[in-house]
Design a protein around this motif. Structure first.
Motif, mmCIF file in Angstrom:
data_model
loop_
_atom_site.group_PDB
_atom_site.id
_atom_site.type_symbol
_atom_site.label_atom_id
_atom_site.label_comp_id
_atom_site.label_asym_id
_atom_site.label_seq_id
_atom_site.Cartn_x
_atom_site.Cartn_y
_atom_site.Cartn_z
ATOM 1 N N MET A 138 -0.245 5.325 2.243
ATOM 2 C CA MET A 138 -1.226 4.241 1.809
ATOM 3 C C MET A 138 -1.576 3.455 3.108
ATOM 4 S SD MET A 138 -0.240 0.825 -0.280
ATOM 5 C CE MET A 138 -0.621 1.557 -1.898
ATOM 6 N N ASN A 139 -2.870 3.404 3.429
ATOM 7 C CA ASN A 139 -3.344 2.800 4.542
ATOM 8 C C ASN A 139 -3.743 1.145 4.151
ATOM 9 O OD1 ASN A 139 -3.624 4.860 6.301
ATOM 10 N ND2 ASN A 139 -5.386 5.739 5.220
ATOM 11 N N LEU A 140 -3.248 0.363 5.110
ATOM 12 C CA LEU A 140 -3.411 -0.971 4.983
ATOM 13 C C LEU A 140 -3.990 -1.649 6.017
ATOM 14 C CD1 LEU A 140 0.026 -2.182 3.269
ATOM 15 C CD2 LEU A 140 -2.104 -1.703 2.163
ATOM 16 N N ALA A 141 -5.093 -2.623 5.596
ATOM 17 C CA ALA A 141 -5.774 -3.411 6.362
ATOM 18 C C ALA A 141 -4.725 -4.881 6.644
ATOM 19 C CB ALA A 141 -7.219 -3.914 6.083
ATOM 20 N N PRO A 142 -4.962 -5.625 7.341
ATOM 21 C CA PRO A 142 -4.027 -6.808 7.435
ATOM 22 C C PRO A 142 -4.631 -7.749 6.478
ATOM 23 C CG PRO A 142 -5.681 -6.810 9.399
ATOM 24 C CD PRO A 142 -5.983 -5.369 8.628
ATOM 25 N N ALA A 143 -4.547 -7.573 5.086
ATOM 26 C CA ALA A 143 -4.846 -8.493 3.995
ATOM 27 C C ALA A 143 -3.927 -8.208 3.015
ATOM 28 C CB ALA A 143 -6.339 -8.502 3.624
ATOM 29 N N PRO A 144 -2.502 -8.117 2.916
ATOM 30 C CA PRO A 144 -1.497 -7.816 1.917
ATOM 31 C C PRO A 144 -1.429 -8.889 0.917
ATOM 32 C CG PRO A 144 -0.250 -8.698 3.976
ATOM 33 C CD PRO A 144 -2.002 -8.764 4.393
ATOM 34 N N HIS A 145 -0.870 -8.540 -0.082
ATOM 35 C CA HIS A 145 -0.562 -9.234 -1.247
ATOM 36 C C HIS A 145 1.132 -9.459 -1.346
ATOM 37 C CE1 HIS A 145 -4.724 -8.605 -2.355
ATOM 38 N NE2 HIS A 145 -4.472 -9.696 -3.051
ATOM 39 N N GLY A 146 1.678 -10.339 -1.787
ATOM 40 C CA GLY A 146 2.984 -10.371 -1.954
ATOM 41 C C GLY A 146 3.290 -9.858 -3.211
ATOM 42 N N ILE A 147 4.642 -9.135 -3.265
ATOM 43 C CA ILE A 147 5.009 -8.373 -4.295
ATOM 44 C C ILE A 147 6.354 -8.657 -4.411
ATOM 45 C CG2 ILE A 147 3.415 -6.497 -4.345
ATOM 46 C CD1 ILE A 147 5.196 -4.845 -2.893
ATOM 47 N N PRO A 148 7.014 -8.666 -5.497
ATOM 48 C CA PRO A 148 8.594 -8.615 -5.735
ATOM 49 C C PRO A 148 8.807 -7.266 -6.571
ATOM 50 C CG PRO A 148 7.596 -10.238 -7.217
ATOM 51 C CD PRO A 148 6.444 -9.420 -6.692
ATOM 52 N N PRO A 149 9.198 -6.286 -6.313
ATOM 53 C CA PRO A 149 9.256 -4.972 -6.837
ATOM 54 C C PRO A 149 10.605 -5.319 -7.842
ATOM 55 C CG PRO A 149 10.042 -4.685 -4.785
ATOM 56 C CD PRO A 149 9.358 -5.948 -4.611
ATOM 57 N N PRO A 150 10.585 -4.954 -9.215
ATOM 58 C CA PRO A 150 11.611 -5.185 -9.920
ATOM 59 C C PRO A 150 13.089 -4.670 -9.780
ATOM 60 C CG PRO A 150 9.773 -4.449 -11.304
ATOM 61 C CD PRO A 150 9.406 -4.559 -9.959
ATOM 62 N N ALA A 151 12.815 -3.304 -9.022
ATOM 63 C CA ALA A 151 13.755 -2.453 -8.893
ATOM 64 C C ALA A 151 14.231 -2.122 -7.306
ATOM 65 C CB ALA A 151 13.729 -0.909 -9.645
ATOM 66 N N SER A 203 -0.108 2.999 8.409
ATOM 67 C CA SER A 203 0.176 3.693 7.231
ATOM 68 C C SER A 203 1.475 3.864 6.723
ATOM 69 C CB SER A 203 -0.419 5.406 7.144
ATOM 70 O OG SER A 203 -1.615 5.472 7.468
ATOM 71 N N HIS A 204 1.981 4.038 5.357
ATOM 72 C CA HIS A 204 3.381 3.636 4.962
ATOM 73 C C HIS A 204 3.312 4.793 3.717
ATOM 74 C CE1 HIS A 204 1.895 0.456 2.609
ATOM 75 N NE2 HIS A 204 2.983 0.793 1.965
#
Length: 88
Positions: A1-14, A62-63
């Motif tokens: 995944m390529n990311l620009a500097p505009a992330p969203h918060g995420i709480p992955p359940p697992a 990328s990650h």
């Protein structure tokens, strides 16, 4: 995944593991400092830990992100990270 500097918060359940495959980026766990990450870094986020990750302000990143699904949901997308939080 390529990311620009505009992330969203995420709480992955697992929980979630990310492997930085290219570039430089940033991660932040809720209540913690902004951390710099670079190619080869592996970051582990425990279940339900609210966090964000994205590219650095001057760099692409990328990650690979790995997480399990619970009831068909691998992550819950939260609000966009503010510029102030992104800057640390």
């Amino acid at each position: 995944m390529n990311l620009a500097p505009a992330p969203h918060g995420i709480p992955p359940p697992a929980g979630q593991t990310i492997i930085i495959t290219f570039g430089r980026g940033r991660v932040q766990r809720e209540g913690g400092p902004v951390e710099e990450v670079t190619t080869g870094d592996v970051v582990l986020f425990p279940a339900e830990e609210r966090h964000w990750h994205g590219a650095g302000p001057e760099n692409a990143m990328s990650h690979i992100a790995m997480q399990e699904s619970i009831d068909g949901t691998p992550v819950t997308w939260m609000e966009k990270v503010s510029g102030e939080d992104y800057a640390g």
